[in-house]
Design an enzyme around this catalytic site. Structure first.
Site, PDB file in Angstrom:
ATOM      1  N   GLY C  60       0.795  -1.222   0.000  1.00 47.55           N
ATOM      2  CA  GLY C  60       0.000   0.000   0.000  1.00 47.55           C
ATOM      3  C   GLY C  60       0.829   1.275   0.000  1.00 47.55           C
ATOM      4  O   GLY C  60       1.736   1.428   0.814  1.00 47.55           O
ATOM      5  N   ASN C  83      -1.215  -9.932  11.252  1.00 46.74           N
ATOM      6  CA  ASN C  83      -0.260  -8.844  11.088  1.00 46.74           C
ATOM      7  C   ASN C  83      -0.962  -7.522  11.344  1.00 46.74           C
ATOM      8  O   ASN C  83      -2.152  -7.358  11.079  1.00 46.74           O
ATOM      9  CB  ASN C  83       0.387  -8.868   9.694  1.00 46.74           C
ATOM     10  CG  ASN C  83      -0.375  -8.044   8.690  1.00 46.74           C
ATOM     11  OD1 ASN C  83      -0.257  -6.815   8.652  1.00 46.74           O
ATOM     12  ND2 ASN C  83      -1.185  -8.714   7.879  1.00 46.74           N
ATOM     13  N   ALA C  84      -0.183  -6.611  11.907  1.00 45.70           N
ATOM     14  CA  ALA C  84      -0.687  -5.257  12.123  1.00 45.70           C
ATOM     15  C   ALA C  84       0.436  -4.297  11.732  1.00 45.70           C
ATOM     16  O   ALA C  84       0.918  -3.514  12.533  1.00 45.70           O
ATOM     17  CB  ALA C  84      -1.096  -5.069  13.574  1.00 45.70           C
ATOM     18  N   CYS C 144      -8.231  -2.359   4.598  1.00 42.95           N
ATOM     19  CA  CYS C 144      -7.227  -2.765   5.568  1.00 42.95           C
ATOM     20  C   CYS C 144      -7.768  -2.641   6.980  1.00 42.95           C
ATOM     21  O   CYS C 144      -8.201  -1.574   7.390  1.00 42.95           O
ATOM     22  CB  CYS C 144      -5.965  -1.948   5.434  1.00 42.95           C
ATOM     23  SG  CYS C 144      -4.759  -2.482   6.657  1.00 42.95           S
ATOM     24  N   GLY C 258      -4.917 -17.319   1.674  1.00 39.33           N
ATOM     25  CA  GLY C 258      -4.507 -18.634   2.140  1.00 39.33           C
ATOM     26  C   GLY C 258      -4.021 -19.613   1.101  1.00 39.33           C
ATOM     27  O   GLY C 258      -3.863 -20.804   1.389  1.00 39.33           O
TER      28      GLY C 258
HETATM   29  C1  LIG Z   1       2.320  -8.809   6.291  1.00 37.86           C
HETATM   30  C2  LIG Z   1       1.160  -8.453   5.432  1.00 37.86           C
HETATM   31  C3  LIG Z   1       1.047  -7.175   4.907  1.00 37.86           C
HETATM   32  C4  LIG Z   1      -0.019  -6.824   4.099  1.00 37.86           C
HETATM   33  N1  LIG Z   1      -0.096  -5.575   3.569  1.00 37.86           N
HETATM   34  C5  LIG Z   1      -1.108  -5.258   2.714  1.00 37.86           C
HETATM   35  C6  LIG Z   1      -1.173  -3.986   2.053  1.00 37.86           C
HETATM   36  O1  LIG Z   1      -0.281  -3.151   2.208  1.00 37.86           O
HETATM   37  N2  LIG Z   1      -2.238  -3.716   1.246  1.00 37.86           N
HETATM   38  C7  LIG Z   1      -3.228  -4.648   1.036  1.00 37.86           C
HETATM   39  O2  LIG Z   1      -4.165  -4.380   0.295  1.00 37.86           O
HETATM   40  N3  LIG Z   1      -3.176  -5.865   1.619  1.00 37.86           N
HETATM   41  C8  LIG Z   1      -2.148  -6.200   2.452  1.00 37.86           C
HETATM   42  N4  LIG Z   1      -2.105  -7.452   3.016  1.00 37.86           N
HETATM   43  C9  LIG Z   1      -3.173  -8.424   2.708  1.00 37.86           C
HETATM   44  C10 LIG Z   1      -2.754  -9.394   1.601  1.00 37.86           C
HETATM   45  O3  LIG Z   1      -2.494  -8.716   0.402  1.00 37.86           O
HETATM   46  C11 LIG Z   1      -3.833 -10.450   1.351  1.00 37.86           C
HETATM   47  O4  LIG Z   1      -5.022  -9.811   0.936  1.00 37.86           O
HETATM   48  C12 LIG Z   1      -4.163 -11.268   2.586  1.00 37.86           C
HETATM   49  O5  LIG Z   1      -3.012 -11.482   3.347  1.00 37.86           O
HETATM   50  C13 LIG Z   1      -4.796 -12.619   2.242  1.00 37.86           C
HETATM   51  O6  LIG Z   1      -3.954 -13.398   1.437  1.00 37.86           O
HETATM   52  P1  LIG Z   1      -2.918 -14.492   2.025  1.00 37.86           P
HETATM   53  O7  LIG Z   1      -3.701 -15.356   2.974  1.00 37.86           O
HETATM   54  O8  LIG Z   1      -2.406 -15.227   0.834  1.00 37.86           O
HETATM   55  O9  LIG Z   1      -1.847 -13.734   2.746  1.00 37.86           O
HETATM   56  C14 LIG Z   1      -1.013  -7.794   3.822  1.00 37.86           C
HETATM   57  C15 LIG Z   1      -0.894  -9.091   4.346  1.00 37.86           C
HETATM   58  C16 LIG Z   1       0.170  -9.433   5.139  1.00 37.86           C
HETATM   59  C17 LIG Z   1       0.250 -10.835   5.689  1.00 37.86           C
END
Ligand SMILES: Cc1cc2nc3c(=O)[nH]c(=O)nc-3n(C[C@H](O)[C@H](O)[C@H](O)COP(=O)(O)O)c2cc1C
Ligand SMILES: Cc1cc2nc3c(=O)[nH]c(=O)nc-3n(C[C@H](O)[C@H](O)[C@H](O)COP(=O)(O)OP(=O)(O)OC[C@H]3O[C@@H](n4cnc5c(N)ncnc54)[C@H](O)[C@@H]3O)c2cc1C
Ligand SMILES: Cc1cc2nc3c(=O)[nH]c(=O)nc-3n(C[C@H](O)[C@H](O)[C@H](O)COP(=O)(O)OP(=O)(O)OC[C@H]3O[C@@H](n4cnc5c(N)ncnc54)[C@H](O)[C@@H]3O)c2cc1C
Ligand SMILES: Cc1cc2nc3c(=O)[nH]c(=O)nc-3n(C[C@H](O)[C@H](O)[C@H](O)COP(=O)(O)O)c2cc1C
Ligand code: FES
Ligand code: FES
Lengths: 239, 317, 317, 239
Positions: C60, C83-84, C144, C258
């Site tokens: 982002g 995550n935060a 977010c 996931g």
């Molecule tokens: C460490 C971390 C940082 C993330 N930062 C962003 C972000 O900056 N913008 C956004 O739209 N989603 C962000 N996400 C969400 C991911 O893009 C994704 O939508 C979400 O993690 C689900 O997919 P996953 O289970 O494959 O991780 C972040 C996820 C993680 C784990």
């Protein structure tokens, strides 16, 4: 046993002394995998005297692989014996086993002395994993068949059964759903009593969660508690 | 050094009191069996002894029998499971005739989970149970994601929630818990709606709506297409909703969702839950109630606490 | 037998075409890196070769630099993680000056994830990126759960969604994906709002809102109290939302949540996704893109399919 | 090593030939646990010649237990060397290790020949797990201390450091946060340069996800990439 299969022998005196052919156990996962459901396996052999159970495991996914990877001497938590097994087969009964369906039927075959015929079928030779010695039982006639003819007669369980059913007092079957559907159809046609052992995905394994149902003429019934063995005429296999 | 000794002595000398008052239902410890996985209790009763469970929330009961969804109804997922049982149940009359008598004498608190497709059905079940002995409370399930009509609609709309809770409230004097759906943007609004409509407690969370696809046959894995996700996978979501609900209302909160250890249960209590319920965790370990109860006792001893009062919501302060 | 031989011959003779057109962005295969875990790509670039990834959705970017949340920002959960990060980022100007030049030349499709606290900020970032070479699309992150102001509000209110999408649409001709929050009762409504407001595609899901408590110090584990749950734990929820979004809109859907195997990716495609993104899965295996790409190829060969077209949404039919 | 700890030696020639003291590796979980994040561990020894790395693992939770339970000969996937390590310590430097903080500091101590002092501290004797032989290095003076006095001097790392710091050109420290806070405070007071190796929960381990930050005077920095070693005056340890 062939690759992709394994036999697990477990010390479980309580279960071994109680279990009847067609019943099963829920096998819990090793403690490093605390968030996995237990997996159901039919009892293949029960030696009440020595307090020992045997199950046959086909490695299909994560759970069966974990169990197969356990070394000798490791500990597994079991729950059982569970479910309703087969009634005692009258003399001249036919037992139809498809693939791993052999597990409960080998146990059933061993539990009686009367003349009986086992039709042991699979897609191909490698899937007929049950050791011949284990089936070397007095009064048991065995006919093997494979869909591709790699061993035994070439043909399906249904083909085989159609050729053997005449005069049989009862049929006992366990195997893939399509096989059971065919067995049911043949038995109904010939008016022969049949008992089918079914599989369904399970959670509790004891009848509490109503997760493992099969459609019957009386509505949904629980495979784990009302079955896994059902009279063929009761279950609606395409439901 | 002296302090340490003192602590040791203390640990030996007192037995912490785990009892809690959940919306007027006094529980000997804060661990209940969640509605569903435990069925109507008989089956687990044969298997594990009940002694470390404070009570049972029985599976959803509707006015008429419900057949439930077509199989497969269950699938394992990473650290969780999907279920689409579809609230199969024998209906009010059969429940009262066949299940209730067996449940009455098991020495546990008994909470009946109530389901329906319309407001009248919910009220009808509550009314039908009103005269029955041995029921300690009702849990209004307005949150099941597995039935097509009704159900979820109540749980995701505050106005509907208010109406159905009021309708049931009129029919029953029993402690009334309202079980909320997690499939909402703001759980606080829903919790407040239930409280204002007369609920004595909030129960959450029910399962998250989900699905899987069997790529071998290119079809949804569950017979019902959609199911409810439960188990440890969802615990962080559940915990946050319990935290937010506890912040939003004054009535006590029953927390659940993925609990498999005493530490999990403690997290729910520290987030604001008065008591907890275990569902999917029972499948992994039918003796889970004992594990949690023992762990809570150990924690209280270690911390030198006499009971759970001080811990409720402590992480929010 | 002849049929079998035919199939075998076929398998050998054709190379399936994995390319897809995602809202006007042509991808050589359907696997993107999700926004966040991959940062701005440099770090992974040194580590794994990019060749099997079709594109990157960068982390982002906001108008001004954002500091992010206080640590701890991360915790593992059963089959997932919280995550935060709080959208820590260097802001638009620094992004253009420092990150974009490096990203331009990596031979991958580049989608920029846009964040803001107000409508103007979103529009400002879109406007600021409008003249820049090498950007193939924008992904509007209105979902977010980790920032306190703005963010989620847009993603859980259809009217606000519509407004912010329109505002950004005015500023950019680039393909515009809108990334939805899963923390809503009805994802279809949100997806339609975005479509009507001019989105070219829908991207989902972002993380589920969640938390954990550290019972040792009786406090929330994350510095920010709440965080976003991602990883295999949430996949059933993600898949259902992709299914419902794909049903609700005509524009293509980018599915995520996931994914850790080719079978997972296939499930998303069969539910209706045009392409998929991998986030948390990259932490478990930095070579995940290769695993998925290879697996998809193998599947198409086995099924005798020339490309992914026929599979999109097939489980819904 | 004592119970609750283990030493893992890994064949990893690439990493062994590149790694510098203070750097770490991400250790991926065994394949039966596909949904767990890798865990960071400092390099304790690197033998470039034989292509071998050693890490010391304190068993704290699920991940470290899984690693400790791997039998000899099993395969582990690694990513590294990662992060920025320590600068070379000038002669007379003091190295402060708290508990498992010994891992990077033993490596640092081994990497130079100049006179240097290691303050090796822990709560109690059982936690001073590093084998004495490993620390038997030319020019290395070792002072051990425990909070409870069960071995070595009775006192904390801070107590020890206060008594030794005069005249030291630099301090290098790794250990629990409160210890590092105390070390920082003492070094600032004495005007001695100090480098602290920090820990934070990690996901990617390579600087991409910004998950592992620590507050510094220049804002949040990534422990995995900008660190794990930071100049003491830069980091804000209670932030
Ligand atoms: C460490 C971390 C940082 C993330 N930062 C962003 C972000 O900056 N913008 C956004 O739209 N989603 C962000 N996400 C969400 C991911 O893009 C994704 O939508 C979400 O993690 C689900 O997919 P996953 O289970 O494959 O991780 C972040 C996820 C993680 C784990
Ligand atoms: C009463 C009963 C008795 C059984 N007896 C035996 C036996 O003696 N030997 C044996 O090898 N297997 C037996 N099974 C099947 C066995 O339980 C499954 O193969 C096993 O649970 C798969 O677990 P997994 O983790 O390896 O596979 P998963 O990864 O869970 O699934 C792999 C595949 O197996 C299928 N599957 C999963 N669970 C079940 C289930 N409960 N029933 C049917 N299919 C399932 C899935 O559809 C999937 O395609 C029995 C099942 C039941 C219900
Ligand atoms: C750069 C770096 C170097 C490290 N070097 C070593 C080493 O040489 N030897 C060693 O034993 N440990 C080292 N650690 C700590 C080690 O990574 C954690 O102990 C390990 O990840 C815990 O994993 P687990 O699954 O066993 O515990 P979990 O169940 O994940 O957690 C158990 C406890 O450990 C804490 N913890 C978890 N992850 C971390 C982390 N990344 N950093 C700090 N604490 C954590 C948690 O707060 C929790 O209380 C290092 C950490 C970092 C960041
Ligand atoms: C198989 C199964 C059946 C369920 N049936 C019901 C039900 O009848 N009524 C209800 O309110 N919740 C039902 N639930 C939801 C649980 O009570 C609980 O809210 C949810 O599973 C989360 O807790 P858990 O993760 O501990 O299982 C059911 C859950 C499962 C897994
Ligand atoms: S598995 Fe629970 S009822 Fe059969
Ligand atoms: S762990 Fe990802 S930036 Fe440090």
């Amino acid at each position: 046993m062939g690759p992709g299969f394994c036999r697990i022998t477990l010390a479980a005196p309580d279960i071994a002394s109680l279990v009847e052919p067609g019943q099963f156990v829920q096998v819990f996962m090793p403690p490093e995998h605390p968030h996995m459901l237990p997996r159901p396996f039919s009892i293949y052999k029960a030696d009440a005297e020595n307090g020992v159970l045997t199950i046959l495991v086909e490695i299909k996914g994560k759970g069966s692989r974990l169990l197969a990877d356990r070394g000798p001497g490791s500990f597994l938590k079991l729950l059982g014996p569970l479910g309703r097994g087969f009634p005692p087969p009258p003399p001249g009964s036919i037992l139809v086993a498809g693939g791993m369906g052999i597990a409960p039927l080998a146990f059933l075959a061993e539990s009686v002395n009367k003349p009986r015929t086992l039709l042991y079928c699979a897609r191909t030779a490698d899937l007929l994993v049950c050791p011949g010695a284990d089936l070397d039982l007095p009064g048991l006639q065995i006919i093997r068949a494979t869909d591709d003819g790699t061993t035994g007669i070439k043909g399906t369980a249904a083909d085989l059964l159609s050729g053997q059913i005449e005069g049989a007092p009862a049929v006992f079957a366990c195997g893939p759903r399509p096989m059971l559907t065919a067995v049911k159809e043949i038995c109904l046609r010939w008016g022969v009593n049949a008992w089918l052992s079914l599989e369904e995905r399970m959670a509790c394994g004891i009848g509490a969660c109503v997760g493992c149902v099969v459609l019957t003429i009386d509505g949904y019934k629980r495979v784990c508690r009302d079955g896994p063995v059902f009279p063929a005429e009761e279950v609606i296999l395409d439901g | 050094m002296d302090e340490k000794k003192d602590k040791k002595r203390q640990e030996k000398e007192f037995e912490p009191d785990l009892s809690v008052d959940l919306a007027g239902i006094v529980l000997k410890n804060p661990v209940l069996a969640a509605s569903g996985p435990f069925g109507y209790g008989h089956e687990y009763g044969e298997l594990t002894n009940f002694k470390d469970l404070a009570g049972i929330i029985v599976k959803g009961v509707s006015l008429e029998p419900w057949p439930g969804n077509s199989p497969p109804r269950i699938s394992e997922t990473p650290a969780g499971m999907l279920n689409a049982v579809g609230l199969q149940n024998p209906g009010l009359r059969n429940f009262i005739k066949e299940d209730l008598p067996r449940l009455r004498n098991c020495g546990l608190r008994l909470i009946v989970n109530v389901v329906g497709c319309t407001m009248d059905e919910y009220a009808g079940v509550a009314c039908g149970l009103a005269g029955e002995v041995g029921i300690d409370g009702l849990e209004l399930n307005i949150s099941c994601p597995n039935i097509k009509a009704g159900g979820m609609a109540f749980g995701t709309d505050p106005a509907a929630t208010r109406q159905v809770v009021e309708a049931v409230r009129r029919e029953t004097k029993l402690p009334l818990l309202v079980k909320l759906s997690p499939n909402v943007a703001d759980i606080g609004i829903m919790a407040r709606a239930a409280e204002e409509a007369g609920a004595d407690g909030i129960s959450l969370i029910n399962t998250l709506s989900g699905m899987l696809i069997n790529t071998a046959d290119k079809k949804p894995l569950l017979g019902n297409t959609f199911g409810g996700l439960s188990g440890p996978a969802i615990m962080p979501v559940a915990l946050k909703m319990v935290w937010q609900a506890a912040e939003a209302v004054k009535i006590p909160v029953l927390g659940m969702g993925g609990i498999t250890t005493a530490d999990d249960a403690l997290q729910f209590i520290m987030a604001g839950a008065r008591a907890v319920a275990i569902g999917t965790g029972l499948f992994y370990n039918p003796e889970l109630a004992t594990v949690i109860k023992t762990g809570l006792e150990r924690y209280l001893k270690k911390e030198g606490l006499l009971n759970l009062d001080q811990l409720e919501g402590i992480a929010r302060s």
